[in-house]
Scaffold this active site. Structure first.
Site, PDB file in Angstrom:
ATOM      1  N   GLU A 183       0.817  -1.208   0.000  1.00 62.36           N
ATOM      2  CA  GLU A 183       0.000   0.000   0.000  1.00 62.36           C
ATOM      3  C   GLU A 183       0.852   1.260   0.000  1.00 62.36           C
ATOM      4  O   GLU A 183       1.983   1.263   0.465  1.00 62.36           O
ATOM      5  CB  GLU A 183      -0.898   0.006   1.249  1.00 62.36           C
ATOM      6  CG  GLU A 183      -1.945  -1.076   1.178  1.00 62.36           C
ATOM      7  CD  GLU A 183      -2.841  -1.151   2.412  1.00 62.36           C
ATOM      8  OE1 GLU A 183      -3.986  -1.572   2.255  1.00 62.36           O
ATOM      9  OE2 GLU A 183      -2.402  -0.815   3.517  1.00 62.36           O
ATOM     10  N   CYS A 219       3.545   8.521   1.608  1.00 63.00           N
ATOM     11  CA  CYS A 219       4.057   7.526   2.539  1.00 63.00           C
ATOM     12  C   CYS A 219       4.284   6.238   1.740  1.00 63.00           C
ATOM     13  O   CYS A 219       3.344   5.627   1.255  1.00 63.00           O
ATOM     14  CB  CYS A 219       3.030   7.345   3.653  1.00 63.00           C
ATOM     15  SG  CYS A 219       3.540   6.187   4.913  1.00 63.00           S
ATOM     16  N   CYS A 250       6.048  -7.025   7.073  1.00 59.79           N
ATOM     17  CA  CYS A 250       7.231  -6.645   7.850  1.00 59.79           C
ATOM     18  C   CYS A 250       7.579  -7.800   8.768  1.00 59.79           C
ATOM     19  O   CYS A 250       6.690  -8.415   9.354  1.00 59.79           O
ATOM     20  CB  CYS A 250       6.949  -5.391   8.675  1.00 59.79           C
ATOM     21  SG  CYS A 250       8.410  -4.778   9.558  1.00 59.79           S
ATOM     22  N   CYS A 253       6.186  -5.396  15.547  1.00 62.91           N
ATOM     23  CA  CYS A 253       5.944  -4.522  16.695  1.00 62.91           C
ATOM     24  C   CYS A 253       4.505  -4.776  17.149  1.00 62.91           C
ATOM     25  O   CYS A 253       3.602  -4.913  16.320  1.00 62.91           O
ATOM     26  CB  CYS A 253       6.151  -3.062  16.309  1.00 62.91           C
ATOM     27  SG  CYS A 253       7.834  -2.760  15.745  1.00 62.91           S
ATOM     28  N   CYS A 280       1.530  -2.619  15.780  1.00 61.29           N
ATOM     29  CA  CYS A 280       1.481  -2.297  14.351  1.00 61.29           C
ATOM     30  C   CYS A 280       0.783  -3.400  13.558  1.00 61.29           C
ATOM     31  O   CYS A 280       1.147  -4.574  13.657  1.00 61.29           O
ATOM     32  CB  CYS A 280       2.903  -2.103  13.827  1.00 61.29           C
ATOM     33  SG  CYS A 280       2.981  -1.852  12.053  1.00 61.29           S
ATOM     34  N   GLY A 295       6.707  -2.082   6.088  1.00 58.82           N
ATOM     35  CA  GLY A 295       8.062  -2.631   6.036  1.00 58.82           C
ATOM     36  C   GLY A 295       9.107  -1.824   6.767  1.00 58.82           C
ATOM     37  O   GLY A 295       8.893  -0.674   7.123  1.00 58.82           O
ATOM     38  N   GLU A 296      10.244  -2.475   6.978  1.00 65.25           N
ATOM     39  CA  GLU A 296      11.379  -1.829   7.638  1.00 65.25           C
ATOM     40  C   GLU A 296      12.403  -1.496   6.542  1.00 65.25           C
ATOM     41  O   GLU A 296      13.065  -2.393   6.009  1.00 65.25           O
ATOM     42  CB  GLU A 296      11.965  -2.788   8.686  1.00 65.25           C
ATOM     43  CG  GLU A 296      13.305  -2.390   9.256  1.00 65.25           C
ATOM     44  CD  GLU A 296      13.398  -0.937   9.713  1.00 65.25           C
ATOM     45  OE1 GLU A 296      12.607  -0.501  10.564  1.00 65.25           O
ATOM     46  OE2 GLU A 296      14.291  -0.221   9.205  1.00 65.25           O
ATOM     47  N   SER A 331      12.272   6.189   7.980  1.00 69.90           N
ATOM     48  CA  SER A 331      11.949   5.820   9.360  1.00 69.90           C
ATOM     49  C   SER A 331      12.403   4.390   9.628  1.00 69.90           C
ATOM     50  O   SER A 331      12.105   3.481   8.858  1.00 69.90           O
ATOM     51  CB  SER A 331      10.434   5.934   9.578  1.00 69.90           C
ATOM     52  OG  SER A 331      10.103   5.476  10.863  1.00 69.90           O
ATOM     53  N   SER A 367      11.790   5.078  15.322  1.00 72.33           N
ATOM     54  CA  SER A 367      10.609   4.655  16.079  1.00 72.33           C
ATOM     55  C   SER A 367      11.038   4.212  17.458  1.00 72.33           C
ATOM     56  O   SER A 367      11.288   3.032  17.684  1.00 72.33           O
ATOM     57  CB  SER A 367       9.923   3.509  15.331  1.00 72.33           C
ATOM     58  OG  SER A 367       9.418   3.984  14.112  1.00 72.33           O
ATOM     59  N   LEU A 368      11.114   5.150  18.374  1.00 74.53           N
ATOM     60  CA  LEU A 368      11.610   4.848  19.712  1.00 74.53           C
ATOM     61  C   LEU A 368      10.506   4.210  20.572  1.00 74.53           C
ATOM     62  O   LEU A 368      10.644   3.108  21.061  1.00 74.53           O
ATOM     63  CB  LEU A 368      12.150   6.127  20.356  1.00 74.53           C
ATOM     64  CG  LEU A 368      12.935   5.929  21.642  1.00 74.53           C
ATOM     65  CD1 LEU A 368      14.173   5.085  21.422  1.00 74.53           C
ATOM     66  CD2 LEU A 368      13.304   7.276  22.254  1.00 74.53           C
ATOM     67  N   HIS A 369       9.426   4.929  20.767  1.00 70.01           N
ATOM     68  CA  HIS A 369       8.196   4.412  21.387  1.00 70.01           C
ATOM     69  C   HIS A 369       8.265   4.017  22.854  1.00 70.01           C
ATOM     70  O   HIS A 369       7.227   3.782  23.472  1.00 70.01           O
ATOM     71  CB  HIS A 369       7.621   3.213  20.612  1.00 70.01           C
ATOM     72  CG  HIS A 369       7.347   3.496  19.178  1.00 70.01           C
ATOM     73  ND1 HIS A 369       6.744   4.653  18.727  1.00 70.01           N
ATOM     74  CD2 HIS A 369       7.590   2.773  18.061  1.00 70.01           C
ATOM     75  CE1 HIS A 369       6.627   4.608  17.422  1.00 70.01           C
ATOM     76  NE2 HIS A 369       7.131   3.500  16.984  1.00 70.01           N
ATOM     77  N   ASN A 419      -3.190   4.358  16.621  1.00 66.32           N
ATOM     78  CA  ASN A 419      -4.310   4.100  15.716  1.00 66.32           C
ATOM     79  C   ASN A 419      -4.765   2.660  15.891  1.00 66.32           C
ATOM     80  O   ASN A 419      -3.984   1.735  15.680  1.00 66.32           O
ATOM     81  CB  ASN A 419      -3.883   4.332  14.263  1.00 66.32           C
ATOM     82  CG  ASN A 419      -3.640   5.801  14.002  1.00 66.32           C
ATOM     83  OD1 ASN A 419      -4.488   6.647  14.284  1.00 66.32           O
ATOM     84  ND2 ASN A 419      -2.462   6.123  13.484  1.00 66.32           N
ATOM     85  N   CYS A 471      -1.030   5.708  10.399  1.00 68.19           N
ATOM     86  CA  CYS A 471       0.180   4.988  10.808  1.00 68.19           C
ATOM     87  C   CYS A 471      -0.179   3.653  11.425  1.00 68.19           C
ATOM     88  O   CYS A 471      -1.001   3.598  12.345  1.00 68.19           O
ATOM     89  CB  CYS A 471       0.930   5.739  11.896  1.00 68.19           C
ATOM     90  SG  CYS A 471       1.549   7.310  11.405  1.00 68.19           S
TER      91      CYS A 471
HETATM   92  N1  SAH Z   1       9.145   0.168   9.883  1.00 65.00           N
HETATM   93  C1  SAH Z   1       9.470   1.516  10.020  1.00 65.00           C
HETATM   94  C2  SAH Z   1       8.644   2.427   9.156  1.00 65.00           C
HETATM   95  C3  SAH Z   1       7.158   2.174   9.035  1.00 65.00           C
HETATM   96  S1  SAH Z   1       6.067   2.443  10.379  1.00 65.00           S
HETATM   97  C4  SAH Z   1       9.363   1.953  11.456  1.00 65.00           C
HETATM   98  O1  SAH Z   1       8.819   1.215  12.250  1.00 65.00           O
HETATM   99  O2  SAH Z   1       9.872   3.023  11.768  1.00 65.00           O
HETATM  100  C5  SAH Z   1       5.711   4.178  10.481  1.00 65.00           C
HETATM  101  C6  SAH Z   1       5.449   4.657  11.920  1.00 65.00           C
HETATM  102  O3  SAH Z   1       4.114   4.318  12.373  1.00 65.00           O
HETATM  103  C7  SAH Z   1       6.402   4.028  12.919  1.00 65.00           C
HETATM  104  O4  SAH Z   1       6.877   4.975  13.828  1.00 65.00           O
HETATM  105  C8  SAH Z   1       5.509   3.025  13.587  1.00 65.00           C
HETATM  106  O5  SAH Z   1       6.024   2.641  14.809  1.00 65.00           O
HETATM  107  C9  SAH Z   1       4.203   3.782  13.675  1.00 65.00           C
HETATM  108  N2  SAH Z   1       3.051   2.918  13.962  1.00 65.00           N
HETATM  109  C10 SAH Z   1       2.934   1.598  13.722  1.00 65.00           C
HETATM  110  N3  SAH Z   1       1.713   1.156  14.144  1.00 65.00           N
HETATM  111  C11 SAH Z   1       1.067   2.210  14.652  1.00 65.00           C
HETATM  112  C12 SAH Z   1      -0.245   2.390  15.201  1.00 65.00           C
HETATM  113  N4  SAH Z   1      -1.105   1.388  15.282  1.00 65.00           N
HETATM  114  N5  SAH Z   1      -0.586   3.635  15.604  1.00 65.00           N
HETATM  115  C13 SAH Z   1       0.268   4.660  15.469  1.00 65.00           C
HETATM  116  N6  SAH Z   1       1.511   4.553  14.951  1.00 65.00           N
HETATM  117  C14 SAH Z   1       1.911   3.344  14.541  1.00 65.00           C
HETATM  118 FE1  SF4 Z   2       7.532  -3.202  10.945  1.00 65.48          FE
HETATM  119 FE2  SF4 Z   2       7.636  -0.563  11.480  1.00 65.48          FE
HETATM  120 FE3  SF4 Z   2       5.353  -1.969  11.846  1.00 65.48          FE
HETATM  121 FE4  SF4 Z   2       7.443  -2.354  13.476  1.00 65.48          FE
HETATM  122  S1  SF4 Z   2       6.252  -0.458  13.246  1.00 65.48           S
HETATM  123  S2  SF4 Z   2       6.162  -3.979  12.533  1.00 65.48           S
HETATM  124  S3  SF4 Z   2       9.145  -2.139  12.072  1.00 65.48           S
HETATM  125  S4  SF4 Z   2       6.367  -1.598   9.907  1.00 65.48           S
END
Ligand code: SAH
Ligand code: SF4
Length: 414
Positions: free
Chosen positions: A136, A149, A156, A160, A163, A211-212, A243, A265-267, A344, A387
């Site tokens: 997508e 985007c 991926c 996480c 995600c 994807g990463e 990212s 993506s620290l989180h 989200n 996201c």
């Molecule tokens: N894989 C890479 C890039 C894609 S994700 C990464 O993880 O950085 C893009 C961003 O959306 C990342 O910061 C990811 O952690 C965040 N993200 C993933 N799932 C989410 C969700 N359900 N709600 C909000 N942000 C989310």
């Molecule tokens: Fe992959 Fe980024 Fe989603 Fe983590 S947040 S599963 S690295 S796409």
């Protein structure tokens, strides 16, 4: 005799102690034709080939080197500046040459399976590759910019916990042509050909789709080099952000070989929580990751590193978390900006979004320490384009399946 042996020995020693020194005469000046992978119809797709490979593809098809050089330049302009996919529209290529190209080559676009528009103007496209894999891309229009985007993989591997993309079973790296293809398609849809320096709708690119990107480093690098090329799409590296969830060993190369803005993506700020929500943390921990950020080439106050922080209720959103985040950023003297992303939701997700008051309190602590900390407004939630919501419809699964999959993938991570 003696002398010759000494010399050979010295050479061997030099080579052993300085293996990166170029040895004159060892580099073959004649370009070696590389194997171009033809499509099912036997034609070679020119989209996604580097400038050098485009020329090589023409030479491999028996064009004289001088001709190949000229034609490659023309083709590059038609493909990436004008957005043309039909050889017969390339007016400065002779009428006899056009069918010759047509027989051997093609200029593709990803196949569009579905295009959706959100009530807030966000657009999402479901795309399909030649081998039937779905991915997508999302376009987010704003008053002063338009951000595409882009996905780097189908699915991926990283899983996480918050995600949706991480729950997809199938994972494959996208090819450079499939990555650039997303930008081309967006330009087609926005009617933005030829490429022009001013007044574009598509102004920014974020590698934040599925994807990463640093697990598909070479293809992402090659694709972004095409996107940044001044004779074609000509997007500035300052308008592109990559990212990563923290693939530490690839971060320096990303800075040196791509040079775009970095988002991380620290989180979470403790090992316990980050291990849980970003399982890659078990391989590359927070301190290691922040050191790699401090070392990232090109990061400075004018080009800050963005730290993405998804707000998960009662998981990572306390005042203490916010204070620890500030402490870490200061400890590593990072030119940083924090992006607070409201979580989200997606079906079966194991978390909830923090309350607006909590997000505000967290934001105030970070902001109060002199660090910019905007809270992102979710975009395109109604079409699952926000996201972490990206996941193709063919991949919908039950909660039990998701948990099993999470365990499988985490076991594979070790
Ligand atoms: N894989 C890479 C890039 C894609 S994700 C990464 O993880 O950085 C893009 C961003 O959306 C990342 O910061 C990811 O952690 C965040 N993200 C993933 N799932 C989410 C969700 N359900 N709600 C909000 N942000 C989310
Ligand atoms: Fe992959 Fe980024 Fe989603 Fe983590 S947040 S599963 S690295 S796409």
């Amino acid at each position: 005799m003696e002398k010759a042996r000494d010399f050979a020995y010295m050479r061997a020693m030099q080579t052993a102690s300085a293996p990166l020194m170029p040895i004159p005469g060892h580099i073959d000046p004649v370009p070696v034709p590389r194997a171009f992978k033809p499509r099912a119809d036997g034609r070679i797709d020119l989209l996604g080939l580097s400038k050098a490979d485009l020329r090589m593809a023409l030479e491999t098809a028996q064009l004289e080197p001088k001709q190949a050089k000229l034609r490659a330049k023309q083709l590059w302009h038609w493909i990436y500046n004008r957005g043309v996919t039909d050889f017969s529209l390339m007016t400065d290529i002779s009428k006899s040459m056009q069918p010759w190209l047509e027989q051997r080559f093609t200029i593709s676009r990803p196949q569009v399976i579905e295009a959706q528009v959100s009530t807030d103007g966000t657009r999402k496209w479901l795309l399909r590759s030649d081998d039937g894999q779905d991915y997508e891309m999302v376009f987010i229009p704003d008053a002063d910019r338009g951000t595409l985007c882009v996905s780097s993989q189908v699915g991926c591997t990283l899983n996480c916990r918050f995600c949706h993309t991480g729950t997809m079973r199938l994972v494959r790296n996208l090819e450079p042509g499939e990555i650039v293809g997303q930008v081309m398609l967006a330009r087609d849809a926005l009617g933005e050909w030829p490429s022009q320096p001013e007044g574009r709708m598509l102004t920014n690119i974020v590698m934040m789709g599925m994807g990463e990107p640093l697990y598909n480093f070479e293809n992402v690098r090659d694709a972004l080099k095409i996107v940044m090329d001044g004779d074609g799409l000509a997007l500035s590296k300052r308008r592109i952000t990559l990212s990563t969830s923290g693939v530490v060993p690839m971060m320096a190369r990303a800075g040196e070989e791509i040079g775009v803005n970095l988002a991380v993506s620290l989180h979470a700020v403790t090992k316990e929580v980050r291990d849980e929500i970003v399982p890659l943390n078990r391989k590359f921990g927070i301190e290691e990751l922040l050191q790699a950020c401090a070392d990232y080439p090109g990061a400075n106050n004018a080009r800050r590193i963005t730290f993405e922080y998804v707000m998960l209720r009662d998981k990572n959103d306390s005042d203490a978390d916010a204070r620890e985040l500030v402490r870490l950023i200061k400890k590593y003297k990072l030119p940083a900006k924090v992006n607070l992303i409201p979580f989200n939701p997606w079906p079966g997700a194991p978390y909830e979004c923090s309350t607006p008051e909590r997000i505000r309190a967290f934001q105030e602590i970070v902001f109060g320490a002199g660090i910019s900390a905007p809270a992102r407004t979710p975009r395109g939630r109604d079409i699952d384009a926000a996201c972490g919501q990206l996941k193709t419809a063919s991949e919908k699964k039950s909660r039990a399946e998701l948990d099993r999959l999470a365990e499988e993938k985490q076991a594979a991570l070790g």
